[in-house]
Design a protein around this motif. Structure first.
Motif, PDB file in Angstrom:
ATOM      1  N   CYS A 125       0.855  -1.200   0.000  1.00 37.21           N
ATOM      2  CA  CYS A 125       0.000   0.000   0.000  1.00 37.21           C
ATOM      3  C   CYS A 125       0.883   1.239   0.000  1.00 37.21           C
ATOM      4  O   CYS A 125       1.682   1.460   0.919  1.00 37.21           O
ATOM      5  CB  CYS A 125      -0.909  -0.004   1.223  1.00 37.21           C
ATOM      6  N   GLY A 126       0.757   2.069  -1.039  1.00 38.68           N
ATOM      7  CA  GLY A 126       1.579   3.272  -1.146  1.00 38.68           C
ATOM      8  C   GLY A 126       1.241   4.290  -0.065  1.00 38.68           C
ATOM      9  O   GLY A 126       0.167   4.240   0.544  1.00 38.68           O
ATOM     10  N   PRO A 127       2.143   5.246   0.177  1.00 38.01           N
ATOM     11  CA  PRO A 127       1.922   6.226   1.250  1.00 38.01           C
ATOM     12  C   PRO A 127       0.627   7.030   1.084  1.00 38.01           C
ATOM     13  O   PRO A 127      -0.117   7.219   2.051  1.00 38.01           O
ATOM     14  CB  PRO A 127       3.152   7.126   1.159  1.00 38.01           C
ATOM     15  N   LYS A 128       0.357   7.514  -0.134  1.00 40.36           N
ATOM     16  CA  LYS A 128      -0.834   8.329  -0.339  1.00 40.36           C
ATOM     17  C   LYS A 128      -2.100   7.497  -0.168  1.00 40.36           C
ATOM     18  O   LYS A 128      -3.053   7.910   0.505  1.00 40.36           O
ATOM     19  CB  LYS A 128      -0.809   8.968  -1.734  1.00 40.36           C
ATOM     20  N   ARG A 129      -2.113   6.305  -0.787  1.00 41.57           N
ATOM     21  CA  ARG A 129      -3.291   5.444  -0.674  1.00 41.57           C
ATOM     22  C   ARG A 129      -3.485   4.999   0.774  1.00 41.57           C
ATOM     23  O   ARG A 129      -4.613   4.979   1.282  1.00 41.57           O
ATOM     24  CB  ARG A 129      -3.127   4.232  -1.582  1.00 41.57           C
ATOM     25  N   CYS A 130      -2.390   4.675   1.433  1.00 41.22           N
ATOM     26  CA  CYS A 130      -2.475   4.241   2.826  1.00 41.22           C
ATOM     27  C   CYS A 130      -3.011   5.357   3.715  1.00 41.22           C
ATOM     28  O   CYS A 130      -3.803   5.111   4.624  1.00 41.22           O
ATOM     29  CB  CYS A 130      -1.089   3.797   3.291  1.00 41.22           C
ATOM     30  N   ALA A 131      -2.604   6.591   3.442  1.00 40.55           N
ATOM     31  CA  ALA A 131      -3.064   7.714   4.245  1.00 40.55           C
ATOM     32  C   ALA A 131      -4.576   7.914   4.108  1.00 40.55           C
ATOM     33  O   ALA A 131      -5.284   8.157   5.094  1.00 40.55           O
ATOM     34  CB  ALA A 131      -2.327   8.979   3.841  1.00 40.55           C
ATOM     35  N   VAL A 132      -5.087   7.793   2.879  1.00 36.73           N
ATOM     36  CA  VAL A 132      -6.528   7.954   2.655  1.00 36.73           C
ATOM     37  C   VAL A 132      -7.299   6.834   3.330  1.00 36.73           C
ATOM     38  O   VAL A 132      -8.301   7.064   4.027  1.00 36.73           O
ATOM     39  CB  VAL A 132      -6.836   7.995   1.148  1.00 36.73           C
ATOM     40  N   LEU A 133      -6.840   5.589   3.140  1.00 38.56           N
ATOM     41  CA  LEU A 133      -7.537   4.449   3.739  1.00 38.56           C
ATOM     42  C   LEU A 133      -7.521   4.529   5.263  1.00 38.56           C
ATOM     43  O   LEU A 133      -8.520   4.223   5.919  1.00 38.56           O
ATOM     44  CB  LEU A 133      -6.901   3.144   3.261  1.00 38.56           C
ATOM     45  N   SER A 134      -6.401   4.942   5.816  1.00 39.77           N
ATOM     46  CA  SER A 134      -6.316   5.065   7.272  1.00 39.77           C
ATOM     47  C   SER A 134      -7.247   6.160   7.782  1.00 39.77           C
ATOM     48  O   SER A 134      -7.890   6.001   8.828  1.00 39.77           O
ATOM     49  CB  SER A 134      -4.869   5.375   7.690  1.00 39.77           C
ATOM     50  N   ARG A 135      -7.322   7.264   7.052  1.00 39.00           N
ATOM     51  CA  ARG A 135      -8.195   8.358   7.474  1.00 39.00           C
ATOM     52  C   ARG A 135      -9.667   7.939   7.455  1.00 39.00           C
ATOM     53  O   ARG A 135     -10.420   8.216   8.398  1.00 39.00           O
ATOM     54  CB  ARG A 135      -7.979   9.578   6.580  1.00 39.00           C
ATOM     55  N   VAL A 136     -10.070   7.259   6.380  1.00 40.33           N
ATOM     56  CA  VAL A 136     -11.457   6.802   6.292  1.00 40.33           C
ATOM     57  C   VAL A 136     -11.725   5.731   7.349  1.00 40.33           C
ATOM     58  O   VAL A 136     -12.801   5.712   7.970  1.00 40.33           O
ATOM     59  CB  VAL A 136     -11.756   6.265   4.887  1.00 40.33           C
ATOM     60  N   HIS A 137     -10.738   4.850   7.588  1.00 38.34           N
ATOM     61  CA  HIS A 137     -10.889   3.835   8.628  1.00 38.34           C
ATOM     62  C   HIS A 137     -11.117   4.489   9.992  1.00 38.34           C
ATOM     63  O   HIS A 137     -12.022   4.106  10.755  1.00 38.34           O
ATOM     64  CB  HIS A 137      -9.641   2.935   8.661  1.00 38.34           C
ATOM     65  N   ASP A 138     -10.303   5.487  10.317  1.00 34.68           N
ATOM     66  CA  ASP A 138     -10.440   6.157  11.607  1.00 34.68           C
ATOM     67  C   ASP A 138     -11.777   6.890  11.710  1.00 34.68           C
ATOM     68  O   ASP A 138     -12.374   6.958  12.794  1.00 34.68           O
ATOM     69  CB  ASP A 138      -9.286   7.147  11.792  1.00 34.68           C
ATOM     70  N   TYR A 139     -12.230   7.428  10.587  1.00 31.10           N
ATOM     71  CA  TYR A 139     -13.515   8.131  10.542  1.00 31.10           C
ATOM     72  C   TYR A 139     -14.648   7.176  10.908  1.00 31.10           C
ATOM     73  O   TYR A 139     -15.489   7.478  11.767  1.00 31.10           O
ATOM     74  CB  TYR A 139     -13.708   8.705   9.145  1.00 31.10           C
ATOM     75  N   PHE A 140     -14.667   5.990  10.267  1.00 31.26           N
ATOM     76  CA  PHE A 140     -15.715   5.012  10.558  1.00 31.26           C
ATOM     77  C   PHE A 140     -15.559   4.431  11.966  1.00 31.26           C
ATOM     78  O   PHE A 140     -16.562   4.177  12.647  1.00 31.26           O
ATOM     79  CB  PHE A 140     -15.700   3.900   9.515  1.00 31.26           C
ATOM     80  N   GLU A 141     -14.323   4.214  12.389  1.00 29.90           N
ATOM     81  CA  GLU A 141     -14.099   3.676  13.735  1.00 29.90           C
ATOM     82  C   GLU A 141     -14.594   4.640  14.791  1.00 29.90           C
ATOM     83  O   GLU A 141     -15.223   4.249  15.781  1.00 29.90           O
ATOM     84  CB  GLU A 141     -12.603   3.403  13.919  1.00 29.90           C
ATOM     85  N   ARG A 142     -14.341   5.926  14.584  1.00 32.94           N
ATOM     86  CA  ARG A 142     -14.761   6.946  15.540  1.00 32.94           C
ATOM     87  C   ARG A 142     -16.274   7.029  15.640  1.00 32.94           C
ATOM     88  O   ARG A 142     -16.835   7.348  16.698  1.00 32.94           O
ATOM     89  CB  ARG A 142     -14.170   8.298  15.124  1.00 32.94           C
ATOM     90  N   HIS A 143     -16.950   6.751  14.541  1.00 36.18           N
ATOM     91  CA  HIS A 143     -18.414   6.870  14.494  1.00 36.18           C
ATOM     92  C   HIS A 143     -19.096   5.505  14.414  1.00 36.18           C
ATOM     93  O   HIS A 143     -20.251   5.425  13.969  1.00 36.18           O
ATOM     94  CB  HIS A 143     -18.823   7.717  13.287  1.00 36.18           C
ATOM     95  N   ARG A 144     -18.431   4.468  14.860  1.00 39.49           N
ATOM     96  CA  ARG A 144     -18.998   3.127  14.738  1.00 39.49           C
ATOM     97  C   ARG A 144     -20.406   3.055  15.337  1.00 39.49           C
ATOM     98  O   ARG A 144     -21.319   2.482  14.741  1.00 39.49           O
ATOM     99  CB  ARG A 144     -18.082   2.111  15.410  1.00 39.49           C
TER     100      ARG A 144
END
Length: 456
Positions: free
Chosen positions: A364-383
């Motif tokens: 997973c490249g840095p840019k793609r990883c950053a986006v996926l991690s951000r969206v993951h944290d977004y959903f995790e925060r609002h689970r």
């Protein structure tokens, strides 16, 4: 009453021109126009006749506020006031201090009528001008008044009336906020028992408005500032055209502020107390994922309300992850087409796991990883705010469309347009009037008496 009838007969004989115009009108529209003009003329002349009667009553002269000497009459002085029935003209007796104190001219009749020195517009006409300014630009409001009541009121005069009423609303609001912070309770709003038993949904959002960079000066470009909006909506049920039961907003109250999240929080808390929000049979918060909005939820409603993350904003983040994950459109569309209904029907846990697993892959490249991690944290925060099947079963809205709609008709329809830029004070004053009208509190700003500016 006999005196009133005598004056009315006298006035009717004086408006024979308008009566003749009514009799000669051929179409219904022409008859209505002639009758309207005759009615205003009768009202104006009847008012002037009664003002003349009042002026003829002996004037009780008081004492000078500086030296205590009894004021002396200086004769009758004419006065004119613009009103919704036309320009009223009459004479009233004025007085001065016999010792030449600097108290100026005193007119007891003016004081009794609730008028101030040099006032040129009646309070009721000013309130109508403010009401028009709530919906249309000042120049348009001036033209509507001329067409409706036949009186010319300049745009600067309307602007001044709005400023006076807006300051009054601002003073009252800040007094309520200060009292609440000191532990007091605002006056609770009287509402129908059926409305009080409905579900209460609270939402918040923001919208950008153009401002002048240098206060009231027209020089310079523009600065965009965010207006934060909150809405408390009572959700009822109605039948649509297909005879289906659908939710609808049965009652609503709005708050809005040009300021910080803390400013929005205090206004939401005040309105929640007015509406007895915590007594609602079901209390729900819904908004997009902006951290400031959820801080407002935490400070005012956490532990007392169900929190819902707007489904459409969540889906937009899901698409952001799909686009970053697959890198080109066809596969992204395929994955999103499957993931969106999964999110809608309760599969958020699986989506969170997929995003975490993909973001952790070595390739997973840095840019793609950053986006996926951000969206993951977004959903995790609002689970807990993504339990859409449970919300739907409870009859709650899944989208914050009612909030976004409020942003459009409360703010964008009046405060945004070609060439429009606002000063901070001008915006705040008109916003408070617009909120007062929306919340059925407009008339209270002009009661029991409205003190107009002396130069209007």
């Amino acid at each position: 009453m006999p005196c009133l009838l005598i004056r009315l007969r006298s006035v009717m004989s004086e408006v024979q021109v308008q009566i003749d115009a009514l009799e000669q009108a051929e179409t219904l529209d022409a008859m209505i126009g002639a009758a309207e003009g005759a009615g205003r003329e009768v009202a104006r002349r009847l008012m002037e006749a009664d003002l003349a009667r009042r002026a003829a009553v002996p004037t009780p002269w008081g004492q000078c506020v500086e030296c205590g000497a009894r004021l002396q009459s200086k004769g009758l002085v004419p006065r004119k006031i613009k009103s919704s029935v036309g320009v009223l003209g009459w004479q009233r007796r004025v007085g001065r201090c016999p010792r030449g104190c600097r108290v100026g001219v005193v007119a007891p009749m003016d004081q009794k009528l609730g008028l101030v020195a040099s006032q040129r517009t009646s309070g009721e006409l000013g309130s109508r001008a403010c009401l028009l300014a709530v919906f249309v630009p000042f120049a348009t409001a001036s033209k509507i008044l001329l067409r409706a009541v036949g009186v010319t009121l300049s745009t600067s005069a309307i602007w001044s009336w709005v400023g006076i009423a807006g300051k009054r609303a601002q003073t009252a609001l800040m007094a309520e906020i200060d009292a609440m912070k000191a532990g007091g309770m605002p006056e609770q709003e009287i509402m129908d028992a059926k409305v009080r038993e409905l579900k209460l949904v609270v939402g918040a959002d923001g919208v950008m408005v153009p401002f002048r960079p240098n206060g009231g000066s027209p020089k310079g470009g523009l600065i965009w500032r965010e207006i934060k909006i909150g809405i408390l909506a009572r959700i009822g049920q109605r039948r649509d055209r297909h005879a289906r039961q659908v939710p609808h907003v049965a009652a609503r109250r709005l708050v809005a502020v040009l300021g910080t999240i803390d400013d929005l929080v205090v206004r939401l808390r005040l309105e929640a107390l007015r509406q007895r929000a915590l007594d609602a049979p079901q209390l729900t918060w819904i908004s997009d994922g902006a951290r400031g909005l959820w801080r407002a939820f935490d400070e005012v409603f956490a532990g007392k309300a169900t929190g819902i993350l707007d489904f459409y904003h969540a889906a937009a983040h899901l698409w952001e992850a799909a686009d970053a994950w697959f890198g080109y459109r066809p596969n992204a569309l395929i994955w999103f087409a499957a993931a969106r209904p999964t999110l809608r029907h309760g599969g958020v846990d699986g989506i969170i796991d997929d995003l975490a697993r993909e973001a952790a892959r070595p390739i997973c490249g840095p840019k793609r990883c950053a986006v996926l991690s951000r969206v993951h944290d977004y959903f995790e925060r609002h689970r807990e705010h993504l339990r859409f099947p449970d919300f739907k079963e409870a009859g709650l809205p899944l989208g914050s469309g009612f909030v976004e709609s409020a942003c459009k008709w409360l703010i964008q329809q009046r405060f945004k347009g070609v060439g429009i830029r606002w000063s901070r004070d001008g915006f705040n004053h008109l916003l408070l009037l617009r909120l007062a009208w929306t919340n059925d509190r407009f008339d209270a700003l002009f009661q029991p008496s409205y003190a107009p500016s002396p130069n209007l």
